[in-house]
Design an enzyme around this catalytic site. Sequence first.
Site, PDB file in Angstrom:
ATOM      1  CE  LYS A   9      -3.887  -2.240   2.458  1.00 51.17           C
ATOM      2  NZ  LYS A   9      -4.766  -2.146   3.660  1.00 51.17           N
ATOM      3  CE1 TYR A  49      -9.197  -3.120   0.756  1.00 53.73           C
ATOM      4  CE2 TYR A  49      -8.571  -1.085  -0.343  1.00 53.73           C
ATOM      5  CZ  TYR A  49      -8.247  -2.177   0.440  1.00 53.73           C
ATOM      6  OH  TYR A  49      -6.955  -2.322   0.925  1.00 53.73           O
ATOM      7  CG  PHE A  57     -13.269   1.361   7.515  1.00 55.92           C
ATOM      8  CD1 PHE A  57     -12.715   0.758   6.394  1.00 55.92           C
ATOM      9  CD2 PHE A  57     -14.034   0.577   8.372  1.00 55.92           C
ATOM     10  CE1 PHE A  57     -12.914  -0.587   6.120  1.00 55.92           C
ATOM     11  CE2 PHE A  57     -14.245  -0.778   8.110  1.00 55.92           C
ATOM     12  CZ  PHE A  57     -13.682  -1.356   6.984  1.00 55.92           C
ATOM     13  NE  ARG A  85      -6.096 -12.395   5.707  1.00 57.51           N
ATOM     14  CZ  ARG A  85      -6.903 -11.328   5.777  1.00 57.51           C
ATOM     15  NH1 ARG A  85      -6.864 -10.394   4.818  1.00 57.51           N
ATOM     16  NH2 ARG A  85      -7.717 -11.167   6.779  1.00 57.51           N
ATOM     17  CB  THR A  91      -7.104  -6.002  10.197  1.00 57.07           C
ATOM     18  OG1 THR A  91      -7.533  -7.166   9.491  1.00 57.07           O
ATOM     19  CG2 THR A  91      -7.545  -4.751   9.453  1.00 57.07           C
ATOM     20  NE  ARG A 102      -2.084  -5.452   7.520  1.00 62.33           N
ATOM     21  CZ  ARG A 102      -3.206  -6.026   7.107  1.00 62.33           C
ATOM     22  NH1 ARG A 102      -3.772  -6.975   7.839  1.00 62.33           N
ATOM     23  NH2 ARG A 102      -3.767  -5.680   5.969  1.00 62.33           N
ATOM     24  CG  ASN A 112      -3.593  -2.176   7.164  1.00 60.20           C
ATOM     25  OD1 ASN A 112      -3.527  -1.694   6.046  1.00 60.20           O
ATOM     26  ND2 ASN A 112      -4.574  -2.979   7.543  1.00 60.20           N
ATOM     27  CG  HIS A 115      -5.267  -6.391  -0.002  1.00 57.93           C
ATOM     28  ND1 HIS A 115      -6.465  -6.446   0.666  1.00 57.93           N
ATOM     29  CD2 HIS A 115      -5.353  -7.313  -1.006  1.00 57.93           C
ATOM     30  CE1 HIS A 115      -7.251  -7.343   0.076  1.00 57.93           C
ATOM     31  NE2 HIS A 115      -6.601  -7.888  -0.932  1.00 57.93           N
ATOM     32  CD  GLU A 126      -8.920  -9.446  -2.957  1.00 53.62           C
ATOM     33  OE1 GLU A 126      -7.744  -9.824  -2.758  1.00 53.62           O
ATOM     34  OE2 GLU A 126      -9.717  -9.187  -2.038  1.00 53.62           O
TER      35      GLU A 126
HETATM   36  P1  IDP Z   1      -7.580  -6.890   5.961  1.00 50.61           P
HETATM   37  O1  IDP Z   1      -6.787  -5.919   5.131  1.00 50.61           O
HETATM   38  O2  IDP Z   1      -6.770  -7.398   7.132  1.00 50.61           O
HETATM   39  O3  IDP Z   1      -8.190  -8.003   5.144  1.00 50.61           O
HETATM   40  P2  IDP Z   1     -10.278  -5.761   6.114  1.00 50.61           P
HETATM   41  O4  IDP Z   1     -11.204  -5.974   7.251  1.00 50.61           O
HETATM   42  O5  IDP Z   1     -10.555  -6.476   4.838  1.00 50.61           O
HETATM   43  O6  IDP Z   1      -8.786  -6.082   6.618  1.00 50.61           O
HETATM   44  O7  IDP Z   1     -10.224  -4.186   5.837  1.00 50.61           O
HETATM   45  C1  IDP Z   1      -9.632  -3.689   4.659  1.00 50.61           C
HETATM   46  C2  IDP Z   1      -8.749  -2.527   5.006  1.00 50.61           C
HETATM   47  O8  IDP Z   1      -9.569  -1.450   5.468  1.00 50.61           O
HETATM   48  C3  IDP Z   1      -7.759  -2.772   6.144  1.00 50.61           C
HETATM   49  O9  IDP Z   1      -6.582  -3.385   5.710  1.00 50.61           O
HETATM   50  C4  IDP Z   1      -7.513  -1.348   6.636  1.00 50.61           C
HETATM   51  O10 IDP Z   1      -6.592  -0.676   5.757  1.00 50.61           O
HETATM   52  C5  IDP Z   1      -8.877  -0.720   6.470  1.00 50.61           C
HETATM   53  N1  IDP Z   1      -9.680  -0.771   7.683  1.00 50.61           N
HETATM   54  C6  IDP Z   1     -10.352  -1.829   8.180  1.00 50.61           C
HETATM   55  N2  IDP Z   1     -11.017  -1.517   9.295  1.00 50.61           N
HETATM   56  C7  IDP Z   1     -10.782  -0.204   9.504  1.00 50.61           C
HETATM   57  C8  IDP Z   1     -11.203   0.741  10.505  1.00 50.61           C
HETATM   58  O11 IDP Z   1     -11.942   0.417  11.438  1.00 50.61           O
HETATM   59  N3  IDP Z   1     -10.712   2.010  10.377  1.00 50.61           N
HETATM   60  C9  IDP Z   1      -9.900   2.398   9.360  1.00 50.61           C
HETATM   61  N4  IDP Z   1      -9.491   1.559   8.403  1.00 50.61           N
HETATM   62  C10 IDP Z   1      -9.920   0.277   8.473  1.00 50.61           C
HETATM   63 MG    MG Z   2      -9.630  -7.902   3.668  1.00 50.69          MG
END
Ligand code: IDP
Ligand code: MG
Length: 149
Positions: A9, A49, A57, A85, A91, A102, A112, A115, A126
């Site tokens: 990212k 997404y 968010f 993963r 996350t 991370r 973070n 992805h 994807e």
């Molecule tokens: P992942 O990347 O670990 O699969 P997901 O739940 O799919 O996590 O969320 C996608 C992305 O959205 C996360 O990697 C993070 O960048 C962002 N994200 C998820 N939850 C939040 C939040 O509560 N606040 C801000 N950003 C969030």
């Molecule tokens: Mg995800």
Amino acid sequence: MEQTLILIKPDAVQRSLTGKIIARFENRGLQMVAAKQLLVDQKLAEEHYAEHVGKPFFAGLVEYITSSPIIAMVLAGNNAVKVARQTIGATDPKEASPGTIRGDYGIDLGRNLVHGSDSTESSQREINIFFSSEQINEWTMANEKWIVE
Ligand code: IDP
Ligand code: MG
């Protein structure tokens, strides 16, 4: 052989962590079978997404992923989705274990670093968003050219 989509990212690219992050996956035994740098536009971000549309968010997430260039890649290997993963970590970087990407390089949920697809269904969807089938070098592993004799 399973495949997964990885995005390095904008925050990680800006912090010059690309090489270190790719090394984590390579060290684990995952093989890069496609890669490119690109600037994600609004449409691509919303498609990638799609599962998060409507969440509080979402707007910030799209703004983040479109803010500067990313690296997209396809990694292949046995159980590539799960292995990637695990290598990425939880996350929220503050909850991610030390030793994960991370957990070692991040501190903010909204920045973070990486992805990784969360299932084989997600990975197929994807990968098709970012790469054509011609861009994926399936022959690399099939011919075992990566094995050093
Ligand atoms: P992942 O990347 O670990 O699969 P997901 O739940 O799919 O996590 O969320 C996608 C992305 O959205 C996360 O990697 C993070 O960048 C962002 N994200 C998820 N939850 C939040 C939040 O509560 N606040 C801000 N950003 C969030
Ligand atoms: Mg995800």
